[in-house]
Every structure is written in structure tokens, then in C-alpha cells.
Design a protein around this motif. Structure first.
Motif, short mmCIF file in Angstrom:
data_model
loop_
_atom_site.label_atom_id
_atom_site.label_comp_id
_atom_site.label_asym_id
_atom_site.label_seq_id
_atom_site.Cartn_x
_atom_site.Cartn_y
_atom_site.Cartn_z
N THR A 24 3.33 3.48 -40.61
CA THR A 24 4.76 3.81 -40.64
C THR A 24 5.61 2.57 -40.84
N ASN A 25 6.53 2.63 -41.82
CA ASN A 25 7.47 1.56 -42.14
C ASN A 25 8.88 2.04 -41.85
N ASN A 26 9.72 1.13 -41.36
CA ASN A 26 11.12 1.42 -41.07
C ASN A 26 12.00 0.80 -42.15
N LEU A 27 12.85 1.62 -42.74
CA LEU A 27 13.73 1.18 -43.81
C LEU A 27 15.17 1.47 -43.43
N GLU A 28 16.03 0.46 -43.58
CA GLU A 28 17.45 0.65 -43.34
C GLU A 28 18.22 0.19 -44.58
N VAL A 29 19.07 1.07 -45.09
CA VAL A 29 19.87 0.76 -46.27
C VAL A 29 21.33 1.02 -45.92
N VAL A 30 22.17 0.01 -46.11
CA VAL A 30 23.61 0.18 -45.91
C VAL A 30 24.26 0.15 -47.28
N GLY B 192 18.70 8.00 -54.41
CA GLY B 192 17.26 7.92 -54.69
C GLY B 192 16.90 8.42 -56.06
N PRO B 193 15.65 8.82 -56.26
CA PRO B 193 14.56 8.79 -55.28
C PRO B 193 14.09 7.36 -55.00
N ILE B 194 13.65 7.11 -53.78
CA ILE B 194 13.15 5.80 -53.40
C ILE B 194 11.65 5.77 -53.67
N SER B 195 11.21 4.67 -54.29
CA SER B 195 9.79 4.57 -54.63
C SER B 195 9.30 3.13 -54.47
N ASN C 113 7.91 9.61 -49.34
CA ASN C 113 8.24 10.80 -48.58
C ASN C 113 8.99 10.33 -47.33
N LEU C 114 10.31 10.36 -47.39
CA LEU C 114 11.14 9.84 -46.32
C LEU C 114 11.20 10.81 -45.16
N LYS C 115 11.21 10.27 -43.94
CA LYS C 115 11.32 11.12 -42.76
C LYS C 115 12.29 10.49 -41.78
N ASN C 116 12.80 11.32 -40.87
CA ASN C 116 13.75 10.87 -39.85
C ASN C 116 14.94 10.13 -40.46
N ILE C 117 15.56 10.72 -41.49
CA ILE C 117 16.69 10.07 -42.16
C ILE C 117 17.94 10.27 -41.29
N LYS C 118 18.43 9.15 -40.75
CA LYS C 118 19.64 9.18 -39.92
C LYS C 118 20.79 8.59 -40.73
N PHE D 72 8.95 5.82 -43.63
CA PHE D 72 7.99 6.35 -44.59
C PHE D 72 6.62 5.81 -44.24
N ASP D 73 5.61 6.57 -44.58
CA ASP D 73 4.23 6.17 -44.32
C ASP D 73 3.60 5.63 -45.59
N LEU D 74 2.76 4.63 -45.43
CA LEU D 74 2.07 4.01 -46.55
C LEU D 74 0.60 3.86 -46.18
N ASP D 75 -0.29 4.36 -47.04
CA ASP D 75 -1.72 4.29 -46.77
C ASP D 75 -2.25 2.86 -46.89
N GLN D 76 -1.81 2.18 -47.96
CA GLN D 76 -2.35 0.86 -48.25
C GLN D 76 -1.28 0.00 -48.90
N VAL D 77 -1.21 -1.27 -48.51
CA VAL D 77 -0.27 -2.22 -49.11
C VAL D 77 -0.95 -2.89 -50.29
N GLN D 78 -0.27 -2.88 -51.43
CA GLN D 78 -0.78 -3.54 -52.64
C GLN D 78 -0.01 -4.84 -52.87
N GLU D 79 -0.62 -5.75 -53.57
CA GLU D 79 0.04 -7.02 -53.88
C GLU D 79 1.17 -6.80 -54.88
N GLY D 80 2.27 -7.53 -54.73
CA GLY D 80 3.38 -7.49 -55.68
C GLY D 80 4.19 -6.20 -55.69
N MET D 81 4.29 -5.54 -54.56
CA MET D 81 5.02 -4.26 -54.52
C MET D 81 6.53 -4.48 -54.67
N ILE D 82 7.17 -3.51 -55.30
CA ILE D 82 8.61 -3.52 -55.56
C ILE D 82 9.20 -2.27 -54.93
N LEU D 83 10.28 -2.44 -54.17
CA LEU D 83 11.01 -1.30 -53.62
C LEU D 83 12.12 -0.93 -54.59
N ASP D 84 12.10 0.30 -55.08
CA ASP D 84 13.11 0.80 -56.02
C ASP D 84 13.91 1.89 -55.29
#
Length: 187
Positions: free
Chosen positions: A149-155, A181-184, A51-56, A99-111
Motif C-alpha cells: 500500500t502506497n499513500n498519495l497526496e495531491v493538492v 485522472g486517470p492516475i497511472s 486502482n485508487l482507494k480511500n479517496i478523501k 493504491f496497492d502495487l505488487d512490484q516496484v520497477q526501476e524508472g517508474m513515472i507517476l502520471d
């Protein structure tokens, strides 16, 4: 026949291998009697749509890069060519979001989902790398994620064909530009 993520089909019959791949997808085959254990990407079982927020949104063409201008706030990811004043934009398109994340899991992949064309990603100040083709995935990012809260920048860099059309390309359909997207997160 084996389905992988609903996109790849492999059929091995009478010594012949038949493949069906998604656009931009590739596969490596090793012809050998030896066993090579490989953990495939499709073995992830969980997927979190972010759930992306503050998309600039800001842009930089060849003349202004690396200075990004024309900041706009988006409430969702959209085709940049559908935004007023960007209908024929070619260059660098920067998305800064959270985006906000409740819990970090091992081996996560950003798609990143669908991207047109090249994507360079930074997560919480850490450069993840650049992808030039599908799949736009960044593996083993758990050490860069935080609970909260995590900060993501994509160029995203698209091609000049949108802006500089010659006699033939002026009749081509212009594909959507930017980060669609969608980003997951997968794990």
C-alpha cells in the motif's frame, strides 16, 4: 511524420519542420549536426492504471489555507465543480488516497492524467514537486514506492475565475476543476 503518444506529430520536409502538439505541450529542438542521444518519455512500454482507494477530498480557500476543511469521501476522481457545495469553489483541493502495487520497477513515472490547474504531489511522505502544465508527470519515483500500500497526496490549485467572475468572464464556460485522472504508473 512521427507520432509520440498519439499527441505529437513531427514532419520534416525540404528543410522545414512542421509540428502538431497537444494543448499545453511543448518541444525543444536543437539545430546542430551533432548527435544528442535523448531518451524520450514515450519510450515507456508499460502502463499501470492505479486502482485508487480511500479517496478523501478536502478544500482550503484563501482565507482558511493551510487548514483544509469539508472532508468528503469519493469512490472515484471527479470534477470538483460537480460536487454539491463546491460548484463555484476556487482554492486548494487536497486529495489523500491510497493504491496497492505488487512490484516496484526501476524508472517508474507517476502520471496524474488530467489536472486543472496546478498540482503538488507527495508520495509516501516524500515531496515529488509541483507541475503547472501538461504533462503532469513525476519521473524516477521508484525509490519512493513500496510493494504493497502506497499513500498519495495531491493538492490541486484552481483559479479564481470560477468564483470571482467579472462582466465578461461570467459568460465563459467553466472547465472541470481538480484532479480528474486517470492516475497511472509508467515504466
Amino acid at each position: 511524420m512521427k507520432e509520440v503518444g498519439g499527441k505529437t506529430a513531427v514532419n520534416y520536409n525540404n528543410g522545414k519542420v512542421h509540428l502538431r502538439l497537444a494543448a499545453g505541450q511543448s518541444v525543444i529542438f536543437v539545430a546542430s549536426d551533432a548527435y544528442y542521444p535523448v531518451k524520450a518519455d514515450y519510450e515507456t512500454t508499460n502502463k499501470i492504471k492505479l486502482n485508487l482507494k480511500n479517496i478523501k477530498l478536502s478544500v482550503a480557500n484563501a482565507e482558511s489555507y493551510p487548514k483544509f476543511e469539508s472532508k468528503q469521501i469519493l469512490n472515484k476522481l471527479i470534477n470538483v465543480n460537480s460536487v454539491k457545495n463546491f460548484r463555484q469553489f476556487s482554492g486548494n483541493i487536497k486529495y489523500s488516497m491510497q493504491f496497492d502495487l505488487d512490484q516496484v520497477q526501476e524508472g517508474m513515472i507517476l502520471d496524474l492524467g488530467k489536472v486543472n490547474e496546478v498540482a503538488t504531489v507527495e508520495l509516501n511522505g516524500h515531496k515529488l514537486g509541483t507541475k503547472i502544465a501538461y504533462p503532469y508527470e513525476f519521473k524516477d519515483i521508484s525509490s519512493y514506492l513500496v510493494a504493497g500500500t502506497n499513500n498519495l497526496e495531491v493538492v490541486v490549485v484552481n483559479n479564481l475565475g470560477i468564483n470571482q467572475q467579472d462582466f465578461l468572464s461570467q459568460y465563459m464556460l467553466i472547465k472541470p476543476a481538480g484532479l480528474l485522472g486517470p492516475i497511472s504508473l509508467k515504466y
